[in-house]
Design a protein around this motif. Sequence first.
Motif, PDB file in Angstrom:
ATOM      1  N   GLY A 136       0.818  -1.209   0.000  1.00  0.00           N
ATOM      2  CA  GLY A 136       0.000   0.000   0.000  1.00  0.00           C
ATOM      3  C   GLY A 136       0.847   1.252   0.000  1.00  0.00           C
ATOM      4  N   GLN A 137       1.927   1.251  -0.763  1.00  0.00           N
ATOM      5  CA  GLN A 137       3.025   2.192  -0.631  1.00  0.00           C
ATOM      6  C   GLN A 137       2.864   3.481  -1.430  1.00  0.00           C
ATOM      7  OE1 GLN A 137       3.172  -0.723  -2.534  1.00  0.00           O
ATOM      8  NE2 GLN A 137       2.743   0.713  -4.189  1.00  0.00           N
ATOM      9  N   GLY A 138       3.744   4.428  -1.100  1.00  0.00           N
ATOM     10  CA  GLY A 138       3.934   5.656  -1.853  1.00  0.00           C
ATOM     11  C   GLY A 138       5.339   6.164  -1.587  1.00  0.00           C
ATOM     12  N   VAL A 139       5.704   7.258  -2.237  1.00  0.00           N
ATOM     13  CA  VAL A 139       7.023   7.857  -2.036  1.00  0.00           C
ATOM     14  C   VAL A 139       6.844   9.362  -1.821  1.00  0.00           C
ATOM     15  CG1 VAL A 139       9.337   8.226  -2.966  1.00  0.00           C
ATOM     16  CG2 VAL A 139       8.118   6.098  -3.478  1.00  0.00           C
ATOM     17  N   LEU A 140       7.455   9.882  -0.772  1.00  0.00           N
ATOM     18  CA  LEU A 140       7.425  11.298  -0.443  1.00  0.00           C
ATOM     19  C   LEU A 140       8.842  11.854  -0.513  1.00  0.00           C
ATOM     20  CD1 LEU A 140       5.735  13.722   0.986  1.00  0.00           C
ATOM     21  CD2 LEU A 140       6.877  12.913   3.053  1.00  0.00           C
TER      22      LEU A 140
END
Length: 325
Positions: free
Chosen positions: A278-282
């Motif tokens: 359930g990832q993302g990148v900030l």
Amino acid sequence: MVPSFFFAVLPLLFTAALSQGFPNPRPCTGACNVRDPGLVRRTSDGSYFLFSTHEKIKYASAKQLEGPWTAVGSVVPQGSKIDLAGKNDLWAPDVFKLGDRYHVYYSVSTLGSQTSAIGLATSPDLKPGTWTDHGSIGVESDPSKPYNAIDGNLFVEGNTVRLNFGSYWHNIFQVRMNGDGTKATSNPTQIAYEPAGNHAIEGSYMYKHGGAYYLFYSIGLAGHYDDNKPAPGQEYRIKVCKSSSPTGGFVGPAGKPCTKGGGMLVMASHGDVYGPGGQGVLTHPEHGPVLYYHYTNTTIGWSNSQQRFGWNPLDFSSGWPVAKP
């Protein structure tokens, strides 16, 4: 056509990085129980806001990623304007500041259903009570479609706005959006597909770094581990492909297309960490690119409600993202 230099990876660096195993998540205190997290940094004061599946898209705020996270409320407290089953149990928030508004894209569906739609709520400042629900953005699905319209992820480059989405069926698709990100303006095109088994990939997130476009996604069984623990290695994990274009040509390190099951493993179960996804990148002002995700801490509990917020800085020095402690 993907340039040949994308096939020229640095296998020794990959081997050295991966032989050390995956790092444990950085610390998190406060309201850290999340699922399918969405994360944004408010431009006015640098505060972080963390969004989650369920409770009509609940969210929390903190001054730093470690927390302490404090619950704020819900994005769509009255439920979605989209008149589908699931309109009161919204999933998979993706948050992005576009112009002078913060956009939260959410999914309306039910478990295992292909009758789904992606909705949008906006706010000028992320404060509770300031959200406007716009309903459907025109990305919808039913059993006649090759895709499932959930897990939206906005990607903006210059004046071009795109949305990636999809889960199971024929997996990950992309549409063009209008300039304010409120409506789809093109037919969906496929950008990633897992041909094996029941095609268990979803939750795509696109991130640009060093001139390359990285497509992160989750593969495997997402949760309900207290009732249905999968065979070893079949639980959630995070993979990535990359391309010289945001619209396709994504491949893994050996050049295998992402539409044919290619990709590199970025995070998987290890130690007390189980089923990360359930990832993302900030892009963080101190740490640079940061991978964020949810995971099950096996010392705490196996239910979906006990899943936790995890994050690790990413090292792109090899040309591929490697999670750091």
